[in-house]
Design a protein around this motif. Structure first.
Motif, short mmCIF file in Angstrom:
data_model
loop_
_atom_site.label_atom_id
_atom_site.label_comp_id
_atom_site.label_asym_id
_atom_site.label_seq_id
_atom_site.Cartn_x
_atom_site.Cartn_y
_atom_site.Cartn_z
N ALA A 57 43.92 37.47 30.11
CA ALA A 57 42.77 36.56 30.11
C ALA A 57 42.80 35.64 31.32
CB ALA A 57 42.78 35.73 28.82
N LEU A 58 43.97 35.16 31.70
CA LEU A 58 44.06 34.27 32.86
C LEU A 58 43.63 34.98 34.13
CD1 LEU A 58 44.97 31.59 34.15
CD2 LEU A 58 47.27 32.57 34.33
N LEU A 59 44.12 36.19 34.36
CA LEU A 59 43.74 36.90 35.58
C LEU A 59 42.27 37.30 35.54
CD1 LEU A 59 46.86 39.11 36.38
CD2 LEU A 59 46.22 36.87 37.26
N ALA A 60 41.74 37.63 34.37
CA ALA A 60 40.32 37.94 34.27
C ALA A 60 39.48 36.71 34.63
CB ALA A 60 39.98 38.42 32.86
N ALA A 61 39.91 35.54 34.22
CA ALA A 61 39.17 34.31 34.53
C ALA A 61 39.20 34.02 36.02
CB ALA A 61 39.76 33.13 33.75
N THR A 62 40.34 34.25 36.68
CA THR A 62 40.40 33.99 38.12
C THR A 62 39.47 34.94 38.88
OG1 THR A 62 42.31 35.47 38.42
CG2 THR A 62 42.77 33.14 38.01
N GLU A 64 36.67 36.31 37.56
CA GLU A 64 35.30 35.93 37.22
C GLU A 64 34.82 34.75 38.05
OE1 GLU A 64 32.71 34.39 33.32
OE2 GLU A 64 34.84 34.94 33.12
N HIS A 65 35.70 33.81 38.32
CA HIS A 65 35.33 32.59 39.04
C HIS A 65 35.74 32.63 40.51
CE1 HIS A 65 34.07 30.77 35.28
NE2 HIS A 65 35.24 31.09 34.74
N ALA A 66 36.16 33.80 40.98
CA ALA A 66 36.55 33.98 42.39
C ALA A 66 37.61 32.95 42.82
CB ALA A 66 35.34 33.91 43.31
N GLU A 67 38.57 32.69 41.94
CA GLU A 67 39.67 31.77 42.24
C GLU A 67 40.81 32.58 42.87
OE1 GLU A 67 39.71 28.46 38.83
OE2 GLU A 67 39.87 30.50 38.05
N TRP A 68 40.58 32.99 44.10
CA TRP A 68 41.49 33.96 44.70
C TRP A 68 42.86 33.38 45.01
CZ3 TRP A 68 39.18 37.68 42.86
CH2 TRP A 68 37.82 37.93 43.03
N GLU A 69 42.93 32.13 45.41
CA GLU A 69 44.24 31.54 45.70
C GLU A 69 45.07 31.45 44.41
OE1 GLU A 69 45.06 31.35 48.62
OE2 GLU A 69 43.40 30.72 49.91
N HIS A 70 44.44 31.01 43.32
CA HIS A 70 45.14 30.95 42.05
C HIS A 70 45.52 32.35 41.58
CE1 HIS A 70 43.41 26.89 41.98
NE2 HIS A 70 44.33 26.59 41.10
N ARG A 71 44.61 33.28 41.71
CA ARG A 71 44.89 34.65 41.27
C ARG A 71 46.11 35.21 42.00
NH1 ARG A 71 42.17 38.68 38.63
NH2 ARG A 71 42.28 40.82 39.38
N ASP A 72 46.15 34.97 43.29
CA ASP A 72 47.27 35.47 44.09
C ASP A 72 48.59 34.89 43.58
OD1 ASP A 72 48.66 36.77 46.06
OD2 ASP A 72 47.74 35.71 47.74
N PRO A 100 42.30 45.54 35.69
CA PRO A 100 42.53 45.20 37.10
C PRO A 100 43.68 44.21 37.30
CG PRO A 100 40.19 45.19 36.62
CD PRO A 100 40.88 45.36 35.31
N GLY A 101 43.82 43.26 36.37
CA GLY A 101 44.93 42.32 36.48
C GLY A 101 46.27 43.02 36.32
N LEU A 102 46.36 43.92 35.36
CA LEU A 102 47.58 44.69 35.16
C LEU A 102 47.92 45.51 36.40
CD1 LEU A 102 49.82 45.93 33.31
CD2 LEU A 102 48.13 47.69 32.75
#
Length: 337
Positions: A57-62, A64-72, A100-102
């Motif tokens: 869920a966390l990676l899906a949220a990043t 969805e909101h284009a939070e690329w730095e956090h996602r990385d 995709p997160g996995l």
């Protein structure tokens, strides 16, 4: 290892009485290393129980909101966690193998494992299909391309191939810090001793980025290479000071005592110390609060937290009796070895 940074402080000799430095915001026993932020912490608690759903869920949220730095950052931390506590990753793979997160975490995990092997280059070539699969998950996501850039460096890929990856990365996110760090590290590895060129690259990236982007710290990262390599001393002192100044301005925009900007401030504190700017280094340590990070202290010690605390303690003692001195002009002096 020799505590080179603490040794460096002996060069900061008193010239006139100084105002005593304020005590640290937290006691040594309260400082933690590489602490997760408020979003990641509960995800890791769940992962420790074998539950992958919060991570997904966390990676899906990043995304969805284009939070690329956090996602990385989250992808890196989840991959590290999966190496020692793999149950959540196995359950995730079994339930949603095409998530995709996995796919990203799996590719990062494979690269990390290959990187630690003496047969790194060969093993990394075998990882390529995992990175390709991760890149197909979200065509706007730059994180698979950061991973591909890291992979190319470890696999000793040629410049032309790397440039193709770089162009794909910046099309997706022109100011993504992780991709730029990966490119900077590739340049440093490929052109050993080319510190001016690395600093040129970092300065251009920072100049083109918004004032609050993490890219404002990229020149300080390049300056670190100059200051830790004897061949980097031919870089003008003014350029190194300007790189630090840019990162100081960024730090002032970020929240204090927070895990998110901690690595930027730990890096900056180190650079400022090497530039003989102890009062400003102390301010960054004060701002970082309870959050030490492995980078850059792991470069000097197998105990990065202990090294951070020793440097912080030595700096605090030095500032109690010595005048903070900020030299400008020429090349950095007394950088330590």
């Amino acid at each position: 290892m020799v505590d080179t940074m603490a040794l460096h402080l002996r060069f900061l000799r008193p010239r006139r009485p100084a105002t005593p430095a304020a005590p640290p915001a937290v006691a040594d026993g309260d400082v933690v290393l590489d602490a997760p932020d408020a979003r990641l912490a509960p995800v890791l608690v769940a992962a420790a129980r074998g539950d992958h759903t919060p991570a997904a869920a966390l990676l899906a949220a990043t995304a969805e909101h284009a939070e690329w730095e956090h996602r990385d950052r989250y992808v890196r931390r989840l991959a590290v966690f999966a190496r020692c506590r793999p149950d959540f990753f196995r359950a995730w793979t079994a339930e949603t193998p095409d998530d995709p997160g996995l796919l990203l975490v799996g590719a990062q995990l494979a690269v990390d494992r290959a990187w630690d092997s003496p047969a790194r280059a060969e093993l990394l070539r075998q990882v390529s299909p995992l990175i390709t699969a991760a890149a197909g998950g979200d065509h706007h996501d730059p994180v698979p391309w950061r991973l591909a850039l890291d992979h190319a460096r470890g696999a000793r890929a040629g410049h032309r191939y790397f440039e193709e990856l770089w162009e794909a990365a910046v099309r997706r996110a022109p100011h993504h810090y992780g991709c730029h760090v990966a490119a900077l590290r590739y340049l440093a590895a490929s052109w050993r001793g080319a510190h001016r060129e690395c600093l040129d690259f970092a300065e251009r990236a920072a100049q083109d980025a918004p004032a609050d982007a993490l890219l404002q710290a990229l020149p300080a990262r390049a300056a670190l290479g100059c200051l830790t390599d004897s061949s980097g001393t031919d870089v003008p002192r003014a350029r190194l000071d300007a790189a630090a100044d840019r990162a100081v301005a960024l730090s002032a925009r970020l929240p204090a005592d927070d895990p998110w900007p901690a690595q930027i401030r730990n890096l900056l504190a180190y650079v400022l110390l090497r530039l003989a700017r102890p009062a400003e280094a102390w301010e960054q340590m004060r701002l970082t609060g309870a959050y030490a990070t492995s980078f850059p202290w792991e470069r000097m010690s197998d105990d990065p937290l202990g090294h951070f605390l020793r440097v912080r303690g030595a700096l605090r003692e030095a500032l109690r009796v010595e005048t903070p001195h900020r030299g400008r002009g020429g090349t950095p002096r007394a950088l330590g070895h």
